[in-house]
Every structure is written in C-alpha cells, then in structure tokens.
Design a protein around this motif. Sequence first.
Motif, PDB file in Angstrom:
ATOM      1  N   ASN A 120       0.192  -1.539   0.035  1.00 23.26           N
ATOM      2  CA  ASN A 120      -0.192   0.228   0.206  1.00 23.26           C
ATOM      3  C   ASN A 120       0.970   1.349   0.229  1.00 23.26           C
ATOM      4  OD1 ASN A 120       1.109   0.288   2.918  1.00 23.26           O
ATOM      5  ND2 ASN A 120      -1.516   0.193   3.595  1.00 23.26           N
ATOM      6  N   ARG A 121       1.643   0.627  -0.503  1.00 25.15           N
ATOM      7  CA  ARG A 121       3.382   2.278  -0.404  1.00 25.15           C
ATOM      8  C   ARG A 121       3.110   2.921   0.835  1.00 25.15           C
ATOM      9  NH1 ARG A 121       2.068   4.116  -7.060  1.00 25.15           N
ATOM     10  NH2 ARG A 121       1.503   1.809  -7.301  1.00 25.15           N
ATOM     11  N   SER A 122       2.799   2.342   1.922  1.00 24.40           N
ATOM     12  CA  SER A 122       3.541   3.496   3.203  1.00 24.40           C
ATOM     13  C   SER A 122       4.859   2.878   3.808  1.00 24.40           C
ATOM     14  CB  SER A 122       2.608   2.259   4.189  1.00 24.40           C
ATOM     15  OG  SER A 122       2.498   0.644   4.484  1.00 24.40           O
ATOM     16  N   SER A 123       5.172   3.938   5.471  1.00 21.25           N
ATOM     17  CA  SER A 123       6.551   3.679   5.265  1.00 21.25           C
ATOM     18  C   SER A 123       6.912   2.444   6.480  1.00 21.25           C
ATOM     19  CB  SER A 123       6.881   4.939   5.561  1.00 21.25           C
ATOM     20  OG  SER A 123       7.873   5.575   6.736  1.00 21.25           O
ATOM     21  N   GLU A 124       8.128   2.370   6.034  1.00 24.30           N
ATOM     22  CA  GLU A 124       8.801   1.819   7.643  1.00 24.30           C
ATOM     23  C   GLU A 124       8.230   1.810   8.701  1.00 24.30           C
ATOM     24  OE1 GLU A 124      13.385   3.103   7.477  1.00 24.30           O
ATOM     25  OE2 GLU A 124      13.196   2.126   6.230  1.00 24.30           O
ATOM     26  N   TYR A 125       8.448   3.397   8.943  1.00 22.99           N
ATOM     27  CA  TYR A 125       7.788   3.687  10.196  1.00 22.99           C
ATOM     28  C   TYR A 125       6.494   3.349  10.378  1.00 22.99           C
ATOM     29  CZ  TYR A 125      12.751   6.421   9.025  1.00 22.99           C
ATOM     30  OH  TYR A 125      13.659   6.228   8.702  1.00 22.99           O
ATOM     31  N   THR A 126       5.962   3.662   9.964  1.00 17.61           N
ATOM     32  CA  THR A 126       4.326   3.386   9.551  1.00 17.61           C
ATOM     33  C   THR A 126       4.517   1.175  10.464  1.00 17.61           C
ATOM     34  OG1 THR A 126       3.568   4.579   8.441  1.00 17.61           O
ATOM     35  CG2 THR A 126       1.855   2.704   8.956  1.00 17.61           C
ATOM     36  N   TRP A 127       5.447   0.898   9.750  1.00 18.94           N
ATOM     37  CA  TRP A 127       5.623  -0.597   9.526  1.00 18.94           C
ATOM     38  C   TRP A 127       6.118  -1.222  11.560  1.00 18.94           C
ATOM     39  CZ3 TRP A 127       8.206  -1.892   4.728  1.00 18.94           C
ATOM     40  CH2 TRP A 127       7.659  -1.695   3.639  1.00 18.94           C
ATOM     41  N   ILE A 128       6.815  -0.319  11.522  1.00 16.79           N
ATOM     42  CA  ILE A 128       7.723  -1.178  12.798  1.00 16.79           C
ATOM     43  C   ILE A 128       6.058  -0.266  13.984  1.00 16.79           C
ATOM     44  CG2 ILE A 128       9.359  -0.681  12.411  1.00 16.79           C
ATOM     45  CD1 ILE A 128      10.524   2.291  13.809  1.00 16.79           C
ATOM     46  N   THR A 129       5.276   0.733  13.875  1.00 20.35           N
ATOM     47  CA  THR A 129       4.647   0.750  15.237  1.00 20.35           C
ATOM     48  C   THR A 129       3.272  -0.956  15.831  1.00 20.35           C
ATOM     49  OG1 THR A 129       2.755   1.273  13.582  1.00 20.35           O
ATOM     50  CG2 THR A 129       5.021   3.399  15.148  1.00 20.35           C
ATOM     51  N   ASN A 130       3.626  -0.344  16.739  1.00 26.23           N
ATOM     52  CA  ASN A 130       1.794  -1.701  17.357  1.00 26.23           C
ATOM     53  C   ASN A 130       3.366  -2.792  16.738  1.00 26.23           C
ATOM     54  OD1 ASN A 130       0.180  -0.491  17.734  1.00 26.23           O
ATOM     55  ND2 ASN A 130      -0.456  -0.261  15.903  1.00 26.23           N
ATOM     56  N   PRO A 131       4.480  -3.607  17.000  1.00 28.02           N
ATOM     57  CA  PRO A 131       5.059  -4.646  16.796  1.00 28.02           C
ATOM     58  C   PRO A 131       3.985  -6.187  16.588  1.00 28.02           C
ATOM     59  CG  PRO A 131       5.921  -3.756  18.742  1.00 28.02           C
ATOM     60  CD  PRO A 131       4.925  -2.877  18.323  1.00 28.02           C
ATOM     61  N   THR A 132       3.215  -6.032  17.699  1.00 21.15           N
ATOM     62  CA  THR A 132       2.705  -7.622  17.778  1.00 21.15           C
ATOM     63  C   THR A 132       1.309  -7.408  17.353  1.00 21.15           C
ATOM     64  OG1 THR A 132       1.314  -6.370  19.687  1.00 21.15           O
ATOM     65  CG2 THR A 132       3.497  -7.513  20.383  1.00 21.15           C
ATOM     66  N   SER A 133       0.366  -6.222  16.196  1.00 16.07           N
ATOM     67  CA  SER A 133      -0.608  -6.480  15.739  1.00 16.07           C
ATOM     68  C   SER A 133      -0.618  -7.154  14.009  1.00 16.07           C
ATOM     69  CB  SER A 133      -0.903  -5.125  15.449  1.00 16.07           C
ATOM     70  OG  SER A 133      -1.333  -5.234  17.122  1.00 16.07           O
ATOM     71  N   THR A 134      -1.537  -7.411  13.652  1.00 14.14           N
ATOM     72  CA  THR A 134      -1.615  -7.537  12.514  1.00 14.14           C
ATOM     73  C   THR A 134      -1.771  -5.895  11.813  1.00 14.14           C
ATOM     74  OG1 THR A 134      -2.872  -9.887  12.635  1.00 14.14           O
ATOM     75  CG2 THR A 134      -2.767  -8.957  11.292  1.00 14.14           C
ATOM     76  N   SER A 135      -1.251  -6.568  10.767  1.00 15.43           N
ATOM     77  CA  SER A 135      -0.969  -4.996   9.322  1.00 15.43           C
ATOM     78  C   SER A 135      -1.151  -6.000   8.451  1.00 15.43           C
ATOM     79  CB  SER A 135       0.137  -4.438   9.841  1.00 15.43           C
ATOM     80  OG  SER A 135       0.435  -3.864   9.027  1.00 15.43           O
ATOM     81  N   SER A 136      -2.146  -5.284   7.086  1.00 11.97           N
ATOM     82  CA  SER A 136      -2.332  -5.757   5.517  1.00 11.97           C
ATOM     83  C   SER A 136      -1.111  -5.467   5.386  1.00 11.97           C
ATOM     84  CB  SER A 136      -3.135  -5.540   5.365  1.00 11.97           C
ATOM     85  OG  SER A 136      -3.574  -3.468   5.420  1.00 11.97           O
ATOM     86  N   ALA A 137      -0.370  -4.630   5.487  1.00  9.77           N
ATOM     87  CA  ALA A 137       1.044  -4.014   5.104  1.00  9.77           C
ATOM     88  C   ALA A 137       2.416  -4.371   5.247  1.00  9.77           C
ATOM     89  CB  ALA A 137       0.543  -2.378   5.408  1.00  9.77           C
ATOM     90  N   ARG A 138       2.274  -5.327   5.835  1.00 10.57           N
ATOM     91  CA  ARG A 138       3.547  -5.750   6.215  1.00 10.57           C
ATOM     92  C   ARG A 138       3.310  -7.177   7.308  1.00 10.57           C
ATOM     93  NH1 ARG A 138       2.684  -6.438  11.669  1.00 10.57           N
ATOM     94  NH2 ARG A 138       2.824  -4.228  12.593  1.00 10.57           N
ATOM     95  N   LEU A 139       5.041  -8.077   7.488  1.00  8.58           N
ATOM     96  CA  LEU A 139       4.753  -9.136   8.373  1.00  8.58           C
ATOM     97  C   LEU A 139       6.063  -8.392   9.187  1.00  8.58           C
ATOM     98  CD1 LEU A 139       5.452 -11.590   5.668  1.00  8.58           C
ATOM     99  CD2 LEU A 139       3.637 -10.643   6.978  1.00  8.58           C
ATOM    100  N   ILE A 140       6.370  -8.741  10.845  1.00  6.31           N
ATOM    101  CA  ILE A 140       7.047  -8.389  11.331  1.00  6.31           C
ATOM    102  C   ILE A 140       7.131 -10.447  12.422  1.00  6.31           C
ATOM    103  CG2 ILE A 140       5.358  -7.749  12.920  1.00  6.31           C
ATOM    104  CD1 ILE A 140       7.644  -5.811  13.560  1.00  6.31           C
ATOM    105  N   TYR A 141       8.261 -10.457  12.843  1.00  3.97           N
ATOM    106  CA  TYR A 141       8.654 -10.398  13.348  1.00  3.97           C
ATOM    107  C   TYR A 141      10.179 -10.661  14.058  1.00  3.97           C
ATOM    108  CZ  TYR A 141       6.192 -13.691   9.467  1.00  3.97           C
ATOM    109  OH  TYR A 141       5.817 -13.686   8.785  1.00  3.97           O
ATOM    110  N   SER A 142       9.896 -10.825  15.558  1.00  7.58           N
ATOM    111  CA  SER A 142      10.733 -10.682  16.339  1.00  7.58           C
ATOM    112  C   SER A 142      11.321 -11.793  17.428  1.00  7.58           C
ATOM    113  CB  SER A 142       9.398  -9.705  17.533  1.00  7.58           C
ATOM    114  OG  SER A 142       8.725  -8.955  16.789  1.00  7.58           O
TER     115      SER A 142
END
Length: 608
Positions: free
Chosen positions: A418-440
């Motif tokens: 959705n052409r969003s930013s990495e700074y948006t992606w790293i917020t709420n790292p425990t929640s689902t986002s339709s725009a990214r994947l996150i593994y901690s």
Amino acid sequence: MTIRRSLLTVVAAVGAVLVPLSPAAAEPLESTPIYSYADAVRETVWVDTGLTSPQGARVRVAADIIRPREAQTAGVKVPVIMDASPYYTSLGRGNEGQRKTYDSAGRPIQFPLFYDNYFVPRGYAVVLVDLSGTARSNGCVDVGGRSEVASGKAVVDWLNGRATGYTSATGSTQASATWSSGAVGMIGKSWDGTIANGVAATGVDGLKTVVPIGAISSWYDYYRAHGATLTMGTPSALVSRVENSAAANNCATVKSTLDSGSPSSGDMTTMWRERDYVPNAANVKASVFVVHGVNDLNVKSINFGQWWNALPATVERKLWLTQAGHVDPFDFRRSVWVDTLHRWFDHYLMGIDNGIQNDPRSTVEHQPDVWKDDVSWPVVTTPKHLYAHASSTAGVGTLNSAPPPPTEIPVWARFTDNRSSEYTWITNPTSTSSARLIYSSPALTADNRISGTPRITVTATSSAGAARLTAVLVDLGPSTIRNYRASGEGITTLSTRSCWGESGTGDSACFLDTATNKTSTSANIISRGWADLGHYASLDSRKTLSPNTPYKITFNLASTDQVIPAGHKLALVIGSTDSSYIGSAGSYPKIAVDLTKTVLQIPMTGSF
C-alpha cells in the motif's frame, strides 16, 4: 582541541626544516603552526585532465591553492591536502554552506572549511579543485564518471610533475608545482569523498591517503537498491544543481547519456559500472580513513561497507561510524576529529612516526557521544542464520535460529503493497497489519552486537508482474538515540563559535559550534534493505514476474554496527514499497512470503 607539547623546532634561516628536540624523545612528533597564514601564497592553476569536451576542447580544471610562502622561500617542499568538489560555488561546503570567494583579480580569498586555516600554518598546502563542468573548470559534470575522476587524478599527477598546469583557463603559460613534495591526501564529504574513492581506485602514484566522509563507492547504490529505484532523483537532475553556465549550454549529450544509462527498470548498465569503484578497490595503494553515519539515509551505509571490505589487506585503514546521518565529523566530534585528522595527515603525508597506524582500527558510536574502539572492523562475530516463524496472529511471529522443519509444504505469510512507510510498519509490533510482516526474537539475555552487513534471502510471489521488497531490522526496546531524522540529522547548530587555526581577511577560522540532538524511541530501525523482485536472477535485466509464481531473491541490508541491549528484542519486518525511500513498481501487488525458504543472515557477537 588537544594541545601536545611541541617536539619540533624550526630553523627558518636554514629552510624551516623540522628537527626533533631529542633523538630519544618518547612522545610522538607533530607538525606545529610555524608558518604565517596571512602571508601564504594564494593562486589558481588550471590543470589539463587529458580529456576533451564535447566541443573538442581540452578539459582544464581549476585548482585553488594556498600554501606557506616561507616554505617556498626556504626551498622546503610541502605535502598537499586536496578536496575536489562540485559544490564550491553552488551549494557550498560544510554546515555553514561556505563557498569560495575571490578578489577583483581572481585570486582565491575564502577556502571553505577549516583545512586551510589549521594546516597551512603547519606546513601543508591546501588545494581545492573544481570538478569538471563546475565553478571555474571547463568540461562537463558526469556524476562520478571518467571526467570527474580525471579531475582529481590529473591534479595529483600535476603535483608530482606528470601533468601540465596553466596560469589561466585558456592560456598557454604553464605553471609547475615545484613547491610540492608530491605527497597528496584527498579528503571530502559526500560527492567530494566519492571522488577521493574514485581517484584512489586508479592506483595513482603520489596519493598517500584518502579520507572519504559519507562517501559513495558505487553510484548505482546511491540511486538504486538491488533494482529498486531510490527516491534520490536522477543523475541529470543532480547535474543541474552544480554545473556552470558553459556546461549547461554545451553538455546536453553527457546528460542524455546519464539519463539513458539509468533506466527506471533498475538494471545495472555500462553507465553504472563506470561509476562503481568497488571492483577497482584492489588498485588502492593509499591509506584510507573512512567516516560514515550508520543512519546516513542520503549516502546509504552499504557504500562504506562494500568499499571497506573490498580494500586490499595491505591497505592501512581506519574507520569512524557515528549514529548521526549525513554529517561531517567536524560537527559531531569536533576536537577529537581535528586532533585525529592532524595525526593522520602528519603520519601519511609528512612521514612523522606518531603511532596512529597502531591505534584502534575502528571507533563506533553506539550511544550518543559514547564511542567504542576496536582493533578491527567488522568486529569478530558469529554469522547467524535467523528464521521467521508464524504464530496464531496473522503476519506476526517469532524470529530465532531454529530452522523450519524439513518439509515440502510452504508456509505462506501474506500482505499487500500500500506504499506506506517503514516507520508505520514498526508501530504496534504485536498486531496484524495488512501492509507488512513482523517477526521478533525473545528478549535478549545479554547485550548483542551486530557488526557488518546483514543479508536476507526471501522466497516470494506477487500478484502482479512487478513488485518491491523491503527488509528492516528493528531494535525493540526503550532507547535514546541521535535524532537522525530531524533536520540536523543528529546535531543542533548553536550560535557560538570556536576557532580552529588562523583567520585571515575574508577567511575566518571560527565556525558555529554544534551539539548532539537526541530523541527517545521504543523502536529503533538499525538496518534496512530494498530490492525489486524482478531482479531475482541478476541486476543486469529485470524480469517480468509470473503472477503467484515463487521467486527467490537475496539482497543486502545496510552495513551497520549496533548494540541490541539486554532485555530488548530484535525484529525483522518484511514489506513492499517503503515510501520513505523507494519508488513503487507501478502497481499494488499482493505478496506472499514462504517462511520455510526465507532466512536472515546477520553478523552478531551473541546469541538468543
């Protein structure tokens, strides 16, 4: 500024020869301010680069020179500190945007930065070169290409008696550098330091050291990231910011070549290869003192990492890494920088045995104004392979060293560009986002240092014929960092001034002071990398993707050196178009990542 006890005396009447007070002196020697800055020789020489302009004229570049008059009178040959730049009459140099100035006769008056004020009294000449097509040089701006590298190399050759210089831009009266010892050190930030890299890669004799600050090693990696287009504009647009009026009128063919050689496909072309100095790093004979910001989002830090790693083992070298962005060390560690640079030039240009070659090879800022020395860089690490594992929360999971179980069944994780930013992606790292994947990772039980260049292999599909991929490493936990995203990129400019050398009419040695600009965060991005999935097979040619077909691609993240403190977590974020730094592939594809065939390779000192 550190002041050492002088271990040199000068006998001006017999040639201002530097003589140690005692042959058995235990302390290191240093050059001292024995020459008059006010009486220094100021002149311009136009050096023939050996190239011709599109109109067939020989290209001459202007070299503005300031050097100690007493040394010439006494027959003492002096070494040269040289900064070759396109910016001297356009954007200016340094935190205050200083430009060259001249008197009514065209004699240089202001030499930007502190090099002249500080080093000329200490027995150095300072030579500031206008790159081809800029300021008072003729020829064309070719953005790190053959003409600009020749601009610097030709002046090194002239200083060693191998090239021809003239007293004017078009006249026939020759000028010789009889005052030069032939020892040259090139220094500069950004484009300037880039040309220092390019000249060093020619292996030119007489170039004894280079000090590239926030410098490019491959222009492809300035404008592209493994096929993805970085939001840096175009090379021809950069030309228009620095070229002189003659170049603007006469160099259309050069700009056309730049445009055709930088296709939006992201392909590696002949034009880019000409501007990649890394393959020729094996030619480097000069010592190298690299300074770079791990948070430099102008000249990305991959540029220093690949240059450093490609240098021959025989090259003596030193590295400073700061948390700041695209900032000169004069503005983030001023007194230590001036003292270190003084020792560096004294050793490699004057031959003074002050021991700097035995100092720690790398110095890294892990916290604002907290520096750590190491004997080498990267520090000795254990290469880790980390894997992403799914959880019950879509697009969120764990990161650890346990490989996926052997299976032929893919484990797909899905998101949409959705052409969003990495700074948006790293917020709420425990929640689902339709725009990214996150593994901690789990919370670390001890400090863990990442030192080197991470790399990721991703196997992914795209719903469209083209797609971007972004990988981001994040330190999850409360931290105080340099505020590198602010306008000063980690520094604040103050209203006070401090002086570094001697001032003269029209050229002050006093510069605005700076202070560290800090900020607090709970999620600090420590490395990122981008790629175009269509370059899965090669950078030479972008392939059209077959929808929903898996492609395997491997690409580097930014070279870095960071400590993840105990109690923090390391996270890997995978997204598509990172709107802060890359352009899109032209659509909004749905992307699926096969976690069983995706691995992060990371140089780390610890484990978890």
